[in-house]
Write a protein that holds these residues in place. Sequence first.
Motif, PDB file in Angstrom:
ATOM      1  N   UNK A  26      -1.535  -5.321 -56.308  1.00 35.30           N
ATOM      2  CA  UNK A  26      -0.538  -5.163 -55.252  1.00 35.30           C
ATOM      3  C   UNK A  26       0.515  -4.109 -55.594  1.00 35.30           C
ATOM      4  N   UNK A  27       0.378  -3.444 -56.752  1.00 31.12           N
ATOM      5  CA  UNK A  27       1.381  -2.450 -57.148  1.00 31.12           C
ATOM      6  C   UNK A  27       1.359  -1.204 -56.267  1.00 31.12           C
ATOM      7  N   UNK A  28       0.183  -0.757 -55.852  1.00 35.51           N
ATOM      8  CA  UNK A  28       0.113   0.438 -55.007  1.00 35.51           C
ATOM      9  C   UNK A  28      -1.099   0.354 -54.089  1.00 35.51           C
ATOM     10  N   UNK A  29      -1.020   1.083 -52.970  1.00 36.22           N
ATOM     11  CA  UNK A  29      -2.148   1.148 -52.039  1.00 36.22           C
ATOM     12  C   UNK A  29      -2.551  -0.221 -51.520  1.00 36.22           C
ATOM     13  N   UNK A  30      -3.852  -0.445 -51.444  1.00 34.18           N
ATOM     14  CA  UNK A  30      -4.398  -1.701 -50.935  1.00 34.18           C
ATOM     15  C   UNK A  30      -4.104  -2.837 -51.919  1.00 34.18           C
ATOM     16  N   UNK A  31      -3.390  -3.895 -51.463  1.00 36.31           N
ATOM     17  CA  UNK A  31      -3.034  -4.993 -52.374  1.00 36.31           C
ATOM     18  C   UNK A  31      -4.209  -5.878 -52.775  1.00 36.31           C
ATOM     19  N   UNK A  32      -5.369  -5.683 -52.143  1.00 37.16           N
ATOM     20  CA  UNK A  32      -6.530  -6.484 -52.515  1.00 37.16           C
ATOM     21  C   UNK A  32      -7.542  -5.677 -53.340  1.00 37.16           C
ATOM     22  N   UNK A  33      -7.153  -4.447 -53.721  1.00 40.11           N
ATOM     23  CA  UNK A  33      -8.054  -3.579 -54.491  1.00 40.11           C
ATOM     24  C   UNK A  33      -7.291  -2.962 -55.654  1.00 40.11           C
ATOM     25  N   UNK A  34      -7.947  -2.857 -56.805  1.00 37.03           N
ATOM     26  CA  UNK A  34      -7.352  -2.202 -57.967  1.00 37.03           C
ATOM     27  C   UNK A  34      -7.711  -0.717 -57.967  1.00 37.03           C
ATOM     28  N   UNK A  35      -6.691   0.135 -58.044  1.00 37.30           N
ATOM     29  CA  UNK A  35      -6.947   1.560 -58.272  1.00 37.30           C
ATOM     30  C   UNK A  35      -7.201   1.758 -59.761  1.00 37.30           C
ATOM     31  N   UNK A  36      -7.568   2.974 -60.135  1.00 41.88           N
ATOM     32  CA  UNK A  36      -7.842   3.226 -61.549  1.00 41.88           C
ATOM     33  C   UNK A  36      -6.592   3.019 -62.406  1.00 41.88           C
ATOM     34  N   UNK A  37      -5.412   3.471 -61.904  1.00 40.77           N
ATOM     35  CA  UNK A  37      -4.197   3.301 -62.707  1.00 40.77           C
ATOM     36  C   UNK A  37      -3.778   1.834 -62.774  1.00 40.77           C
ATOM     37  N   UNK A  38      -4.027   1.091 -61.690  1.00 36.62           N
ATOM     38  CA  UNK A  38      -3.736  -0.349 -61.730  1.00 36.62           C
ATOM     39  C   UNK A  38      -4.648  -1.052 -62.737  1.00 36.62           C
ATOM     40  N   UNK A  39      -5.907  -0.675 -62.737  1.00 43.18           N
ATOM     41  CA  UNK A  39      -6.848  -1.266 -63.696  1.00 43.18           C
ATOM     42  C   UNK A  39      -6.416  -0.971 -65.133  1.00 43.18           C
TER      43      UNK A  39
END
Length: 78
Positions: free
Chosen positions: A18-31
């Motif tokens: 939920x840090x950035x973009x779609x809150x139900x999907x992990x981006x690469x930086x979130x991962x």
Amino acid sequence: MAGKSTEELRKIFTQFASKEGDPSQLSQSELKELIQKEFPDLPKASSTIDVIFKEMDKNNDGEISFEEFEAVIRNIKG
Ligand SMILES: [Ca+2]
Ligand SMILES: [Ca+2]
């Protein structure tokens, strides 16, 4: 990651997804952040994160769903 239940994994996933973009999907930086903070026993090199990300992203949409995340985490855990 040993001993984490599906519920705990989902809580961690949601917190970072939920840090950035779609809150139900992990981006690469979130991962990357998730792995560094929650799974510090995994290799941290960004090249390795790239490999883990590509391994997780089964449908190649550039983001990680909870199902994609859990499948790989369970696999790593053995
Ligand atoms: Ca996200
Ligand atoms: Ca995906």
